[in-house]
Motif scaffolding. Sequence first.
Motif, PDB file in Angstrom:
ATOM      1  N   ARG A  35      27.112 -40.679  79.431  1.00  0.00           N
ATOM      2  CA  ARG A  35      27.024 -41.350  78.131  1.00  0.00           C
ATOM      3  C   ARG A  35      25.796 -42.262  78.036  1.00  0.00           C
ATOM      4  O   ARG A  35      25.353 -42.571  76.937  1.00  0.00           O
ATOM      5  CB  ARG A  35      28.317 -42.098  77.823  1.00  0.00           C
ATOM      6  N   ARG A  36      25.233 -42.693  79.169  1.00  0.00           N
ATOM      7  CA  ARG A  36      23.968 -43.441  79.116  1.00  0.00           C
ATOM      8  C   ARG A  36      22.840 -42.520  78.645  1.00  0.00           C
ATOM      9  O   ARG A  36      21.949 -42.950  77.913  1.00  0.00           O
ATOM     10  CB  ARG A  36      23.635 -44.044  80.486  1.00  0.00           C
ATOM     11  N   ALA A  37      22.875 -41.279  79.074  1.00  0.00           N
ATOM     12  CA  ALA A  37      21.841 -40.317  78.681  1.00  0.00           C
ATOM     13  C   ALA A  37      22.138 -39.688  77.319  1.00  0.00           C
ATOM     14  O   ALA A  37      21.213 -39.373  76.560  1.00  0.00           O
ATOM     15  CB  ALA A  37      21.716 -39.232  79.738  1.00  0.00           C
ATOM     16  N   PHE A  38      23.409 -39.491  77.028  1.00  0.00           N
ATOM     17  CA  PHE A  38      23.858 -38.838  75.785  1.00  0.00           C
ATOM     18  C   PHE A  38      24.939 -39.725  75.159  1.00  0.00           C
ATOM     19  O   PHE A  38      26.136 -39.478  75.343  1.00  0.00           O
ATOM     20  CB  PHE A  38      24.425 -37.447  76.094  1.00  0.00           C
ATOM     21  N   PRO A  39      24.566 -40.782  74.443  1.00  0.00           N
ATOM     22  CA  PRO A  39      25.546 -41.769  73.960  1.00  0.00           C
ATOM     23  C   PRO A  39      26.643 -41.191  73.058  1.00  0.00           C
ATOM     24  O   PRO A  39      27.745 -41.738  72.995  1.00  0.00           O
ATOM     25  CB  PRO A  39      24.702 -42.785  73.184  1.00  0.00           C
ATOM     26  N   ASP A  40      26.354 -40.091  72.384  1.00  0.00           N
ATOM     27  CA  ASP A  40      27.339 -39.477  71.484  1.00  0.00           C
ATOM     28  C   ASP A  40      28.039 -38.288  72.145  1.00  0.00           C
ATOM     29  O   ASP A  40      28.623 -37.448  71.457  1.00  0.00           O
ATOM     30  CB  ASP A  40      26.675 -39.048  70.176  1.00  0.00           C
ATOM     31  N   TYR A  41      28.014 -38.221  73.465  1.00  0.00           N
ATOM     32  CA  TYR A  41      28.614 -37.121  74.241  1.00  0.00           C
ATOM     33  C   TYR A  41      30.077 -36.948  73.845  1.00  0.00           C
ATOM     34  O   TYR A  41      30.889 -37.860  73.990  1.00  0.00           O
ATOM     35  CB  TYR A  41      28.496 -37.445  75.727  1.00  0.00           C
ATOM     36  N   ALA A  42      30.414 -35.776  73.320  1.00  0.00           N
ATOM     37  CA  ALA A  42      31.781 -35.525  72.866  1.00  0.00           C
ATOM     38  C   ALA A  42      32.026 -34.017  72.813  1.00  0.00           C
ATOM     39  O   ALA A  42      31.093 -33.238  72.643  1.00  0.00           O
ATOM     40  CB  ALA A  42      32.018 -36.130  71.482  1.00  0.00           C
ATOM     41  N   GLY A  43      33.280 -33.646  72.971  1.00  0.00           N
ATOM     42  CA  GLY A  43      33.620 -32.234  72.898  1.00  0.00           C
ATOM     43  C   GLY A  43      35.098 -32.010  73.088  1.00  0.00           C
ATOM     44  O   GLY A  43      35.904 -32.931  72.965  1.00  0.00           O
ATOM     45  N   THR A  44      35.425 -30.764  73.435  1.00  0.00           N
ATOM     46  CA  THR A  44      36.829 -30.403  73.552  1.00  0.00           C
ATOM     47  C   THR A  44      36.990 -29.172  74.431  1.00  0.00           C
ATOM     48  O   THR A  44      36.022 -28.453  74.698  1.00  0.00           O
ATOM     49  CB  THR A  44      37.426 -30.146  72.158  1.00  0.00           C
ATOM     50  N   ASN A  45      38.203 -28.943  74.850  1.00  0.00           N
ATOM     51  CA  ASN A  45      38.560 -27.682  75.497  1.00  0.00           C
ATOM     52  C   ASN A  45      38.726 -26.647  74.397  1.00  0.00           C
ATOM     53  O   ASN A  45      39.407 -26.896  73.412  1.00  0.00           O
ATOM     54  CB  ASN A  45      39.870 -27.834  76.280  1.00  0.00           C
ATOM     55  N   VAL A  46      38.111 -25.492  74.576  1.00  0.00           N
ATOM     56  CA  VAL A  46      38.210 -24.460  73.539  1.00  0.00           C
ATOM     57  C   VAL A  46      39.132 -23.318  73.934  1.00  0.00           C
ATOM     58  O   VAL A  46      39.579 -22.567  73.067  1.00  0.00           O
ATOM     59  CB  VAL A  46      36.816 -23.928  73.130  1.00  0.00           C
ATOM     60  N   GLU A  47      39.400 -23.186  75.239  1.00  0.00           N
ATOM     61  CA  GLU A  47      40.371 -22.203  75.717  1.00  0.00           C
ATOM     62  C   GLU A  47      41.061 -22.772  76.936  1.00  0.00           C
ATOM     63  O   GLU A  47      40.446 -23.499  77.724  1.00  0.00           O
ATOM     64  CB  GLU A  47      39.687 -20.886  76.100  1.00  0.00           C
ATOM     65  N   GLN A  48      42.335 -22.442  77.094  1.00  0.00           N
ATOM     66  CA  GLN A  48      43.102 -22.939  78.230  1.00  0.00           C
ATOM     67  C   GLN A  48      44.093 -21.892  78.709  1.00  0.00           C
ATOM     68  O   GLN A  48      44.651 -21.144  77.909  1.00  0.00           O
ATOM     69  CB  GLN A  48      43.895 -24.190  77.850  1.00  0.00           C
ATOM     70  N   ILE A  49      44.304 -21.907  80.021  1.00  0.00           N
ATOM     71  CA  ILE A  49      45.349 -21.097  80.646  1.00  0.00           C
ATOM     72  C   ILE A  49      46.034 -21.998  81.656  1.00  0.00           C
ATOM     73  O   ILE A  49      45.370 -22.658  82.457  1.00  0.00           O
ATOM     74  CB  ILE A  49      44.772 -19.859  81.358  1.00  0.00           C
ATOM     75  N   ALA A  50      47.351 -22.054  81.620  1.00  0.00           N
ATOM     76  CA  ALA A  50      48.103 -22.871  82.570  1.00  0.00           C
ATOM     77  C   ALA A  50      49.055 -21.978  83.343  1.00  0.00           C
ATOM     78  O   ALA A  50      49.736 -21.125  82.770  1.00  0.00           O
ATOM     79  CB  ALA A  50      48.883 -23.958  81.844  1.00  0.00           C
ATOM     80  N   GLU A  51      49.073 -22.192  84.658  1.00  0.00           N
ATOM     81  CA  GLU A  51      49.991 -21.465  85.517  1.00  0.00           C
ATOM     82  C   GLU A  51      50.255 -22.315  86.752  1.00  0.00           C
ATOM     83  O   GLU A  51      49.325 -22.870  87.346  1.00  0.00           O
ATOM     84  CB  GLU A  51      49.385 -20.124  85.929  1.00  0.00           C
ATOM     85  N   GLY A  52      51.504 -22.445  87.102  1.00  0.00           N
ATOM     86  CA  GLY A  52      51.846 -23.271  88.254  1.00  0.00           C
ATOM     87  C   GLY A  52      51.403 -24.702  88.023  1.00  0.00           C
ATOM     88  O   GLY A  52      51.640 -25.274  86.962  1.00  0.00           O
ATOM     89  N   GLU A  53      50.734 -25.274  89.020  1.00  0.00           N
ATOM     90  CA  GLU A  53      50.258 -26.657  88.910  1.00  0.00           C
ATOM     91  C   GLU A  53      48.904 -26.766  88.221  1.00  0.00           C
ATOM     92  O   GLU A  53      48.414 -27.870  88.019  1.00  0.00           O
ATOM     93  CB  GLU A  53      50.109 -27.266  90.313  1.00  0.00           C
ATOM     94  N   GLU A  54      48.278 -25.644  87.862  1.00  0.00           N
ATOM     95  CA  GLU A  54      46.896 -25.684  87.416  1.00  0.00           C
ATOM     96  C   GLU A  54      46.714 -25.327  85.943  1.00  0.00           C
ATOM     97  O   GLU A  54      47.456 -24.529  85.380  1.00  0.00           O
ATOM     98  CB  GLU A  54      46.044 -24.758  88.286  1.00  0.00           C
ATOM     99  N   VAL A  55      45.668 -25.960  85.372  1.00  0.00           N
ATOM    100  CA  VAL A  55      45.242 -25.663  84.009  1.00  0.00           C
ATOM    101  C   VAL A  55      43.757 -25.322  84.074  1.00  0.00           C
ATOM    102  O   VAL A  55      42.950 -26.119  84.576  1.00  0.00           O
ATOM    103  CB  VAL A  55      45.438 -26.861  83.059  1.00  0.00           C
ATOM    104  N   ALA A  56      43.401 -24.133  83.601  1.00  0.00           N
ATOM    105  CA  ALA A  56      42.001 -23.729  83.515  1.00  0.00           C
ATOM    106  C   ALA A  56      41.531 -23.972  82.084  1.00  0.00           C
ATOM    107  O   ALA A  56      42.229 -23.629  81.129  1.00  0.00           O
ATOM    108  CB  ALA A  56      41.851 -22.264  83.891  1.00  0.00           C
ATOM    109  N   ASN A  57      40.359 -24.587  81.962  1.00  0.00           N
ATOM    110  CA  ASN A  57      39.804 -24.924  80.659  1.00  0.00           C
ATOM    111  C   ASN A  57      38.397 -24.360  80.529  1.00  0.00           C
ATOM    112  O   ASN A  57      37.626 -24.405  81.478  1.00  0.00           O
ATOM    113  CB  ASN A  57      39.682 -26.446  80.500  1.00  0.00           C
ATOM    114  N   ARG A  58      38.068 -23.871  79.351  1.00  0.00           N
ATOM    115  CA  ARG A  58      36.673 -23.620  78.981  1.00  0.00           C
ATOM    116  C   ARG A  58      36.359 -24.681  77.946  1.00  0.00           C
ATOM    117  O   ARG A  58      37.095 -24.839  76.969  1.00  0.00           O
ATOM    118  CB  ARG A  58      36.476 -22.216  78.393  1.00  0.00           C
ATOM    119  N   PHE A  59      35.298 -25.446  78.188  1.00  0.00           N
ATOM    120  CA  PHE A  59      35.011 -26.567  77.292  1.00  0.00           C
ATOM    121  C   PHE A  59      33.599 -26.485  76.733  1.00  0.00           C
ATOM    122  O   PHE A  59      32.724 -25.825  77.292  1.00  0.00           O
ATOM    123  CB  PHE A  59      35.223 -27.916  77.995  1.00  0.00           C
TER     124      PHE A  59
END
Length: 129
Positions: free
Chosen positions: A45-69
């Motif tokens: 955020r020092r380099a990119f003060p407006d740094y923002a986004g979201t996860n666009v795809e997710q898969i959850a299985e067991g203890e894990e969540v995979a994200n494409r952001f």
Amino acid sequence: MSAQEKKALSNRIAQAISEGDLDALDDLMAPELADEFKRDVAEMRRAFPDYAGTNVEQIAEGEEVANRFVFLGTHLGEFEGISPTGKRVEFIGHSIDRVVEGKIVESWVEVDMLGVMQQLGAVPEPGQS
């Protein structure tokens, strides 16, 4: 936790990062991981003060969540030795979060840094010299 609850937890982290609410990470992650994320996000955020986004795809299985952001930010501070360019940059990546007892205890994050450096003009695009 259900798969949906684990996905929601990963989404809350993306939201906290986007809002610059780094203290929220203390409630969502194991302490050492939260500290690491807070350091890394503060630097980003020092380099990119407006740094923002979201996860666009997710898969959850067991203890894990995979994200494409996808995150975006305007390069207004030094980043990896590159002086501010004023360019709007897109950060695309993947993460795998391991959730235990309602908190993320491990997170593996991969970002397309070559793409970021190309957008900043630090690395030529293919076919350019």
